[in-house]
Design a protein around this motif. Structure first.
Motif, short mmCIF file in Angstrom:
data_model
loop_
_atom_site.label_atom_id
_atom_site.label_comp_id
_atom_site.label_asym_id
_atom_site.label_seq_id
_atom_site.Cartn_x
_atom_site.Cartn_y
_atom_site.Cartn_z
N ILE A 1 33.96 53.31 62.05
CA ILE A 1 34.32 52.35 63.10
C ILE A 1 35.82 52.14 63.20
O ILE A 1 36.39 52.18 64.29
CB ILE A 1 33.58 51.01 62.89
CG1 ILE A 1 32.09 51.23 63.13
CG2 ILE A 1 34.13 49.93 63.81
CD1 ILE A 1 31.22 50.04 62.82
N GLU A 2 36.49 51.94 62.07
CA GLU A 2 37.93 51.70 62.12
C GLU A 2 38.69 52.92 62.62
O GLU A 2 39.62 52.80 63.40
CB GLU A 2 38.45 51.28 60.74
CG GLU A 2 37.96 49.90 60.34
CD GLU A 2 38.45 49.49 58.96
OE1 GLU A 2 39.19 50.25 58.31
OE2 GLU A 2 38.08 48.38 58.54
N ARG A 3 38.28 54.11 62.20
CA ARG A 3 38.99 55.34 62.61
C ARG A 3 38.66 55.73 64.05
O ARG A 3 39.54 56.10 64.82
CB ARG A 3 38.61 56.49 61.66
CG ARG A 3 39.32 57.81 62.01
CD ARG A 3 38.72 58.99 61.27
NE ARG A 3 37.39 59.24 61.81
CZ ARG A 3 36.33 59.56 61.06
NH1 ARG A 3 36.43 59.69 59.77
NH2 ARG A 3 35.15 59.78 61.63
N ASP A 4 37.38 55.65 64.42
CA ASP A 4 36.95 56.21 65.69
C ASP A 4 36.91 55.22 66.86
O ASP A 4 37.03 55.63 68.01
CB ASP A 4 35.56 56.82 65.53
CG ASP A 4 35.56 57.98 64.54
OD1 ASP A 4 36.59 58.67 64.43
OD2 ASP A 4 34.54 58.18 63.86
N ASP B 1 38.55 51.79 66.81
CA ASP B 1 39.72 50.90 66.93
C ASP B 1 40.87 51.65 67.58
O ASP B 1 41.09 52.84 67.35
CB ASP B 1 40.17 50.39 65.57
CG ASP B 1 39.25 49.31 65.01
OD1 ASP B 1 38.39 48.84 65.77
OD2 ASP B 1 39.41 48.95 63.85
N ASP B 2 41.61 50.92 68.41
CA ASP B 2 42.82 51.50 69.02
C ASP B 2 43.93 51.47 67.97
O ASP B 2 44.04 50.52 67.19
CB ASP B 2 43.26 50.68 70.22
CG ASP B 2 42.28 50.80 71.37
OD1 ASP B 2 41.64 51.87 71.48
OD2 ASP B 2 42.15 49.84 72.14
N PRO B 3 44.77 52.51 67.95
CA PRO B 3 45.89 52.48 67.01
C PRO B 3 46.83 51.32 67.36
O PRO B 3 47.02 51.00 68.53
CB PRO B 3 46.58 53.82 67.20
CG PRO B 3 46.03 54.40 68.45
CD PRO B 3 44.76 53.68 68.79
N GLU B 4 47.36 50.71 66.32
CA GLU B 4 48.29 49.61 66.56
C GLU B 4 49.62 50.13 67.06
O GLU B 4 50.11 51.14 66.60
CB GLU B 4 48.50 48.82 65.26
CG GLU B 4 47.26 48.07 64.84
CD GLU B 4 47.52 47.14 63.68
OE1 GLU B 4 48.64 46.63 63.56
OE2 GLU B 4 46.57 46.93 62.91
N SER B 5 50.17 49.44 68.05
CA SER B 5 51.48 49.85 68.54
C SER B 5 52.58 49.11 67.80
O SER B 5 52.42 47.97 67.42
CB SER B 5 51.62 49.59 70.04
OG SER B 5 50.56 48.92 70.58
N ASP B 6 53.64 49.81 67.61
CA ASP B 6 54.80 49.20 66.93
C ASP B 6 55.77 48.63 67.92
O ASP B 6 55.92 48.96 68.99
CB ASP B 6 55.52 50.23 66.05
CG ASP B 6 54.63 50.68 64.90
OD1 ASP B 6 53.83 49.85 64.43
OD2 ASP B 6 54.76 51.84 64.50
#
Length: 90
Positions: A80-83, A85-90
């Motif tokens: 779930i976390e890898r597939d 979740d959207d990657p966090e933006s910096d």
């Protein structure tokens, strides 16, 4: 976001589980994966008209556990976390 109280229907008992947030309100017959990692089927959705809770929840979801052999219990290698979740933006 909708804050709801999840209540487990187990036999003749109704057991308060916890409060959770949903981006879209589940409907009866829908599967949900709860924070305990188990799949549940939504039996009923009860919303209180005209009621404002100081704790934020205005809906009760009555659920029961999905059968262990139901396809929803197999995540087919999905992390779930890898597939999801959207990657966090910096």
């Amino acid at each position: 976001m909708y804050k709801v109280m999840v209540v487990l229907h187990d036999g003749d008992d109704y057991i308060r589980m916890n409060k959770v947030y949903f981006e879209t309100m589940p409907v009866a017959g829908q599967y949900i994966i709860h924070s305990d990692g188990l799949a549940y089927i939504v039996e009923e959705v009860t919303t209180f008209a005209g009621y404002v809770s100081s704790k934020g929840a205005t809906t009760i979801l009555v659920v029961h556990q999905a059968p262990r052999d139901a396809a929803v219990n197999k995540l087919y290698g999905i992390d779930i976390e890898r597939d999801l979740d959207d990657p966090e933006s910096d």
